[in-house]
Design a protein around this motif. Sequence first.
Motif, short mmCIF file in Angstrom:
data_model
loop_
_atom_site.label_atom_id
_atom_site.label_comp_id
_atom_site.label_asym_id
_atom_site.label_seq_id
_atom_site.Cartn_x
_atom_site.Cartn_y
_atom_site.Cartn_z
N ALA A 26 17.03 4.81 -3.88
CA ALA A 26 16.45 4.34 -2.61
C ALA A 26 14.99 3.92 -2.80
N GLU A 27 14.25 4.68 -3.61
CA GLU A 27 12.85 4.30 -3.88
C GLU A 27 12.83 2.97 -4.65
N PHE B 114 -3.53 3.97 2.24
CA PHE B 114 -2.20 3.92 1.60
C PHE B 114 -1.22 4.75 2.42
N ASN B 115 0.06 4.55 2.14
CA ASN B 115 1.12 5.18 2.91
C ASN B 115 2.12 5.82 1.95
N LEU B 116 2.45 7.09 2.19
CA LEU B 116 3.37 7.81 1.29
C LEU B 116 4.81 7.70 1.78
N ARG B 117 5.74 7.46 0.84
CA ARG B 117 7.17 7.46 1.12
C ARG B 117 7.86 8.29 0.06
N TRP B 118 8.69 9.26 0.42
CA TRP B 118 9.45 10.01 -0.59
C TRP B 118 10.84 10.29 -0.04
N VAL B 119 11.83 9.56 -0.55
CA VAL B 119 13.21 9.72 -0.07
C VAL B 119 13.91 10.85 -0.86
N ALA B 120 13.50 11.01 -2.13
CA ALA B 120 14.16 11.93 -3.07
C ALA B 120 15.51 11.42 -3.54
N ALA C 225 0.83 -1.21 0.00
CA ALA C 225 0.00 0.00 0.00
C ALA C 225 0.87 1.26 0.00
N GLU C 226 2.17 1.13 -0.37
CA GLU C 226 3.06 2.29 -0.34
C GLU C 226 3.17 2.93 -1.73
#
Length: 315
Positions: free
Chosen positions: A213-214, A203-209, A168-169
């Motif tokens: 890594a993504e 859902f879950n947000l991830r943003w490493v930039a 769900a990311e």
Amino acid sequence: MERMADVFRKTARLIARGEIEGDLAKAAGTNTDGDAQKALDVIADEAFMAALAGSDVRYYASEEQDSVVELNGQGGLGLAIDPLDGSSNIDTNVSIGAIFGIYPAGPDGDATFLRPGRELIAAGYAIYGPQCSVVLTVGDGILKFVLDPETQEFVQVASPAGVGIDSAEYAINASNYRHWTKPVRAYVDDLVAGAEGPRGRNFNLRWVASLVAETHRILTRGGIFLYPSDAREGYAHGRLRLVYECAPIAFLVEAAGGMASNGSDPILDIVPDELHARSPLVFGGVDKVMRVAGYHELPDEEISALFGNRGLFRA
Ligand SMILES: O=P(O)(O)OC[C@H]1O[C@](O)(COP(=O)(O)O)[C@@H](O)[C@@H]1O
Ligand SMILES: [Mg+2]
Ligand SMILES: [Mg+2]
């Protein structure tokens, strides 16, 4: 690959020493694309070029070089490289890396790289994080190596097998929401609406930039990444570059069983019109990437509807 591995090893060590080595994030000029270069961008680029001199790499296409560099007239390969990916994270002790794609050398420098990514023969990345790892493909399946800090050897470990997980990311730079196109906004609106929205789940947000890594996270435990085009000046084709970012990542993700598109069409079918050409990039599990394409095909009344009224994607 052995010569490249040597650069990965040395760069990982340099990054681990951080400020002891000096300011690796110090401004160092501007590249062709107008991006501000940092000291480590330039150090990494020079390290790859030096390591590959006299190797089988004939043509070298780098984010940090204006045009293709001929390294060895006798070589049979072309290397497309983002020598340092995730530059904005250099001074934050967050994972950064390098992305590469290898083509058979064509008749000249431009012809070697201005071709569909499907003609790649190998692609991958190094990630400089808590571990230094390399993930690569030679076309079928992916391989992972971890740098053993004790012996300085790259040790092969189990291949990541997470791209198909029903995660769900999602990863997108949500600060650009107001600049996105309607289909991208509608897609993200429906994720943000969570269990109360048409998708019926949170859902879950991830943003490493850092793209590496993504990618590493998505190959490991699933999800989706989007860097779409948007209305800001210079972002009509997104931010990421086809030759040394989108195509190698797409080749790797497809080899792992996932999918990569520009929102609608497969990245690997696109022929770049110039070395630093950009493309929107969407990648992850096949069903997720196809769903994004579905939003791009929705009729305007559906795409403009409030999420509660958008019927087609009701779970
Ligand atoms: O700062 P933004 O717009 O969120 O962009 C982040 C993206 O830019 C990049 O840093 C571009 O790569 P470079 O650092 O090699 O220029 C990606 O790694 C990352 O996904
Ligand atoms: Mg990059
Ligand atoms: Mg870079």
